[in-house]
Design a protein around this motif. Structure first.
Motif, short mmCIF file in Angstrom:
data_model
loop_
_atom_site.label_atom_id
_atom_site.label_comp_id
_atom_site.label_asym_id
_atom_site.label_seq_id
_atom_site.Cartn_x
_atom_site.Cartn_y
_atom_site.Cartn_z
N GLY A 3 25.74 -17.01 -19.59
CA GLY A 3 24.62 -16.43 -18.75
C GLY A 3 25.05 -17.05 -17.18
O GLY A 3 24.62 -16.38 -16.35
N ARG A 4 25.88 -18.20 -17.05
CA ARG A 4 26.40 -18.47 -15.86
C ARG A 4 27.34 -17.65 -15.24
O ARG A 4 27.17 -17.23 -14.13
N VAL A 5 28.22 -17.04 -16.26
CA VAL A 5 29.25 -15.88 -15.63
C VAL A 5 28.29 -14.77 -15.19
O VAL A 5 28.41 -14.19 -14.04
N SER A 6 27.20 -14.32 -16.03
CA SER A 6 26.50 -13.33 -15.46
C SER A 6 25.46 -13.71 -14.09
O SER A 6 25.73 -12.58 -13.28
N LEU A 7 25.05 -14.72 -14.12
CA LEU A 7 24.39 -14.88 -12.85
C LEU A 7 25.38 -14.90 -11.62
O LEU A 7 25.10 -14.60 -10.60
N ASN A 8 26.76 -15.45 -11.96
CA ASN A 8 27.76 -15.58 -10.91
C ASN A 8 28.03 -14.04 -10.50
O ASN A 8 28.25 -13.70 -9.02
N LYS A 9 28.16 -13.23 -11.03
CA LYS A 9 28.51 -11.80 -11.00
C LYS A 9 27.21 -11.44 -10.23
O LYS A 9 27.44 -10.31 -9.16
N GLU A 10 25.97 -11.66 -10.46
CA GLU A 10 24.93 -10.91 -9.69
C GLU A 10 24.86 -11.59 -8.36
O GLU A 10 24.62 -10.84 -7.58
N VAL A 11 25.17 -12.66 -8.39
CA VAL A 11 24.91 -13.59 -6.93
C VAL A 11 26.30 -12.82 -5.88
O VAL A 11 26.17 -12.34 -4.75
N MET A 12 27.36 -12.50 -6.66
CA MET A 12 28.42 -12.05 -6.04
C MET A 12 28.30 -10.62 -5.62
O MET A 12 28.44 -10.26 -4.62
N ALA A 13 27.67 -9.78 -6.41
CA ALA A 13 27.19 -8.47 -6.16
C ALA A 13 26.15 -8.42 -5.09
O ALA A 13 26.24 -7.53 -3.84
N VAL A 14 25.27 -9.37 -4.81
CA VAL A 14 24.29 -9.22 -3.97
C VAL A 14 25.03 -9.50 -2.54
O VAL A 14 24.67 -9.18 -1.38
N VAL A 15 26.06 -10.64 -2.38
CA VAL A 15 26.49 -11.13 -1.35
C VAL A 15 27.51 -9.94 -0.62
O VAL A 15 27.48 -9.49 0.17
N ILE A 16 28.06 -9.22 -1.54
CA ILE A 16 28.95 -8.16 -1.19
C ILE A 16 28.12 -6.93 -0.59
O ILE A 16 28.51 -6.24 0.17
N PHE A 17 27.17 -6.76 -1.45
CA PHE A 17 26.12 -5.74 -1.07
C PHE A 17 25.47 -6.09 0.43
O PHE A 17 25.56 -5.38 1.35
N VAL A 18 25.40 -7.42 0.94
CA VAL A 18 24.57 -7.66 2.36
C VAL A 18 25.87 -7.70 3.00
O VAL A 18 25.45 -7.06 4.26
N ILE A 19 26.93 -8.11 2.88
CA ILE A 19 27.81 -8.08 3.76
C ILE A 19 28.14 -6.61 4.14
O ILE A 19 28.59 -6.18 5.37
N THR A 20 28.41 -5.56 3.27
CA THR A 20 28.70 -4.37 3.42
C THR A 20 27.51 -3.75 4.30
O THR A 20 27.81 -2.99 5.20
N TYR A 21 26.13 -3.95 4.15
CA TYR A 21 25.26 -3.27 4.73
C TYR A 21 25.10 -4.17 5.97
O TYR A 21 24.67 -3.10 7.12
N VAL A 22 25.57 -5.23 6.43
CA VAL A 22 25.60 -5.72 7.69
C VAL A 22 26.68 -4.99 8.52
O VAL A 22 26.45 -4.80 9.71
N LEU A 23 27.60 -4.83 7.97
CA LEU A 23 28.87 -3.90 8.78
C LEU A 23 28.42 -2.57 8.92
O LEU A 23 28.84 -1.94 10.06
N ILE A 24 27.88 -1.98 8.18
CA ILE A 24 27.18 -0.55 8.12
C ILE A 24 26.36 -0.64 9.25
O ILE A 24 26.29 0.47 10.05
N SER A 25 25.36 -1.43 9.19
CA SER A 25 24.30 -1.18 9.97
C SER A 25 24.38 -1.83 11.43
O SER A 25 23.72 -1.31 12.49
N GLY A 26 25.69 -2.70 11.49
CA GLY A 26 25.92 -3.18 12.85
C GLY A 26 27.11 -2.15 13.47
O GLY A 26 27.26 -2.23 14.64
N ARG A 27 27.41 -1.01 12.58
CA ARG A 27 28.53 -0.03 13.19
C ARG A 27 29.68 -0.64 13.53
O ARG A 27 30.68 -0.19 12.66
N ARG A 28 30.02 -1.64 14.23
CA ARG A 28 31.13 -2.07 14.59
C ARG A 28 30.87 -3.59 15.30
O ARG A 28 30.62 -3.67 16.32
N LEU A 29 31.38 -4.53 14.58
CA LEU A 29 31.22 -5.92 14.91
C LEU A 29 32.57 -6.38 15.45
O LEU A 29 33.48 -6.22 15.03
N LYS A 30 32.36 -7.41 16.58
CA LYS A 30 33.52 -8.06 17.24
C LYS A 30 34.44 -8.69 16.18
O LYS A 30 35.69 -9.10 16.05
N VAL A 31 33.44 -9.47 15.34
CA VAL A 31 34.26 -10.35 14.31
C VAL A 31 35.25 -9.62 13.48
O VAL A 31 36.19 -10.04 13.00
#
Length: 414
Positions: A3-31
């Motif tokens: 259950g802990r491994v599954s939860l870690n995967k879910e958290v990781m998936a959400v984090v990656i999704f958010v990072i990707t969409y911030v980069l996509i929505s921001g078009r091009r960030l200086k960072v």
């Protein structure tokens, strides 16, 4: 432990999704200066590298039907470009426009019709330099015509399931026939294009009333049209459209047409393939992986909002939700997530069309609303600087009026 491994995967998936969409929505960030395709590719790699998905799951998550359809339509457009069709069409418009207001209408009609038949992003990429050349040659102000080109490309593209990327995805996810969709949505696109023209003609009335067209060419030669190649592409494309309406598989009908043109046209295919927007194809393939990684967590289903009980309420709630979501997350990734919910609504056939219309018209809101807008503005940068508010003061009323009218018409036609 499992259950802990599954939860870690879910958290990781959400984090990656958010990072990707911030980069996509921001078009091009200086960072992290990544454009959309690279940002999506980074997200896809992270989904596999962190163990959220296996390589096999990543491969299976890509909707190859959409990729094949996009590639086929881009190849057909590339041959039209090589035939000089777009340059010839732009020159033909200037010759017959007569008045600046009529030229505005002709630019909008050309952009809308071509975007309905081809991919709007590709049409804007090919047409913008030509429209700029036409307007500069005619000694006219650029802004009204750039706005006309971008907004009408978005508006017209919703008429068919091959007009823009989100409509292609909706066509694959919904299983709707090309003919059924076009029969219902084409009248909606036509009415909303008229609204689009009215807003721009009214907004630019002073500019257009004081302008005059100078159709003189000087030493500049008129664009030439390769009649043989154009005739070949036109004939094959007519067969492709017939196949669409007869219910043949959309992706492979388009690709078959592109392959047939390659054989018959006898042109250097290396040159043709250079005109394909490979960046857009990479963006789509990677985005499918990122969205599927999030779907594996079950989070989209858990966050499914309540759109109401009856079809009319659901349609209007989906409308405002789509306009907001498309401008926050971009319309293509938004459709990939929300598409999972449409089957649970009371009239899925209607809701798919509402999703197509609203996510497409939402692209007219601001410069950043769609890739087509960005292409037009960036391609014309050397001749005309279009600021955020320069665009938004026309894009906002166009989006509001066309969206309200479009959804109302869909409900009436249903």
């Amino acid at each position: 432990m499992h259950g802990r491994v599954s939860l870690n995967k879910e958290v990781m998936a959400v984090v990656i999704f958010v990072i990707t969409y911030v980069l996509i929505s921001g078009r091009r960030l200086k960072v992290l200066p990544l454009y959309r395709p690279a940002a999506a590719l980074l997200g896809a790699v992270l989904m596999v590298a962190t163990g959220v998905m296996s390589p096999e799951q990543a491969y299976r998550s890509v909707d190859y039907n959409t990729i094949v359809l996009l590639l086929g339509m881009m190849l057909i457009a590339a041959y039209l470009h090589m035939a000089g069709f777009f340059g010839w069409a732009a020159d033909w418009i200037l010759r017959r426009a007569g008045t600046p207001r009529r030229l505005l209408l002709l630019v909008m009609l050309t952009s809308a019709v071509l975007s309905a038949l081809l991919v709007n992003d590709t049409v804007c990429l090919l047409l913008t330099p030509l429209v700029v050349a036409v307007i500069v040659r005619g000694r006219l102000p650029l802004l009204p015509y750039l706005m006309a080109l971008a907004t009408s490309a978005n508006t017209g593209s919703v008429a068919t399931l091959v007009g823009n990327p989100q409509c292609m995805i909706i066509g694959q996810m919904s299983g709707m026939s090309f003919g059924h969709y076009a029969l219902v949505v084409t009248p909606v696109a036509a009415v909303c294009l008229a609204i689009n023209y009215a807003v721009l003609a009214l907004g630019f009335r002073k500019t257009l009333s004081t302008a005059t067209i100078d159709a003189g060419r000087g030493a500049e030669a008129a664009p030439t049209l390769d009649l043989k190649l154009c005739g070949t592409v036109g004939a094959v494309f007519a067969l492709v459209l017939a196949g669409f309406f007869l219910g043949f598989n959309l992706p492979w009908t388009a690709m078959s047409g592109a392959a047939l043109i390659m054989v018959v046209a006898r042109r250097d295919t290396h040159v043709v393939l250079k005109h394909v927007d490979w960046h857009l194809l990479v963006f789509f393939a990677a985005l499918f992986v990122v969205v599927e990684g999030l779907n594996e967590t079950g989070l989209p289903e858990k966050l499914h909002p309540s759109f109401g009980a009856d079809a009319t309420t659901q349609a209007w709630n989906l409308t405002w939700f789509s306009v907001a979501g498309s401008n926050i997350f971009s319309n293509v990734p938004f459709v990939l997530v929300v598409g999972k919910w449409i089957g649970s609504l009371s009239q899925p056939d209607l809701m798919w069309k509402v999703l197509a219309v609203t996510t497409t018209f939402a692209g007219n809101l601001t410069i950043l609303g769609s890739v087509a807008n960005i292409i037009v503005v960036e391609s014309a940068r050397g001749h005309c600087e279009v600021g955020f508010w320069d665009y938004a003061r026309f894009g906002i009323p166009v989006t509001i009026l066309t969206t309200l009218a479009g959804v109302a018409l869909l409900l009436a036609l249903h």
